[in-house]
Design a protein around this motif. Structure first.
Motif, short mmCIF file in Angstrom:
data_model
loop_
_atom_site.label_atom_id
_atom_site.label_comp_id
_atom_site.label_asym_id
_atom_site.label_seq_id
_atom_site.Cartn_x
_atom_site.Cartn_y
_atom_site.Cartn_z
N LEU A 48 80.32 -37.71 32.25
CA LEU A 48 79.95 -38.60 31.14
C LEU A 48 78.76 -38.05 30.36
CD1 LEU A 48 80.34 -42.28 32.29
CD2 LEU A 48 80.70 -41.44 30.00
N ILE A 49 77.76 -37.56 31.05
CA ILE A 49 76.58 -37.00 30.38
C ILE A 49 76.97 -35.77 29.58
CG2 ILE A 49 74.39 -35.82 30.79
CD1 ILE A 49 74.02 -37.74 33.20
N ILE A 68 78.08 -33.22 24.25
CA ILE A 68 79.01 -32.52 23.36
C ILE A 68 79.27 -33.34 22.11
CG2 ILE A 68 81.42 -31.76 23.14
CD1 ILE A 68 81.25 -31.00 26.14
N HIS A 69 79.47 -34.64 22.27
CA HIS A 69 79.71 -35.52 21.13
C HIS A 69 78.52 -35.54 20.17
CE1 HIS A 69 80.03 -39.57 19.20
NE2 HIS A 69 81.24 -39.08 18.96
N GLU A 106 76.12 -33.77 14.95
CA GLU A 106 75.08 -33.06 14.21
C GLU A 106 75.68 -31.94 13.37
OE1 GLU A 106 72.13 -31.74 16.97
OE2 GLU A 106 71.53 -33.76 17.52
N LEU A 107 76.65 -31.21 13.93
CA LEU A 107 77.29 -30.13 13.18
C LEU A 107 78.06 -30.66 11.97
CD1 LEU A 107 78.58 -27.85 16.07
CD2 LEU A 107 76.72 -27.37 14.48
#
Length: 55
Positions: A33-34, A39-40, A45-46
């Motif tokens: 989950l972390i 990654i999300h 941000e990208l």
């Protein structure tokens, strides 16, 4: 950004894991989950950076 849903999910998983005795599963799910949350966040941000560059 609010993290309360993640805290709620962690508490529910923690309670279930203690009742069933699957502590290792809880730890592994927590790590997954972390990782997915990180990654999300990076992907968001990208996308934000990409959108500001094209305008």
């Amino acid at each position: 950004m609010s993290n309360w849903p993640y805290v709620l999910y962690a508490l529910v998983l923690g309670i279930i894991s203690v009742v069933t005795g699957e502590i290792v599963t809880f730890v592994m799910l927590g790590l997954i989950l972390i990782s997915l949350q990180n990654i999300h966040r990076v992907l968001k941000e990208l996308v934000k950076i990409n959108q500001t560059d094209t305008k």
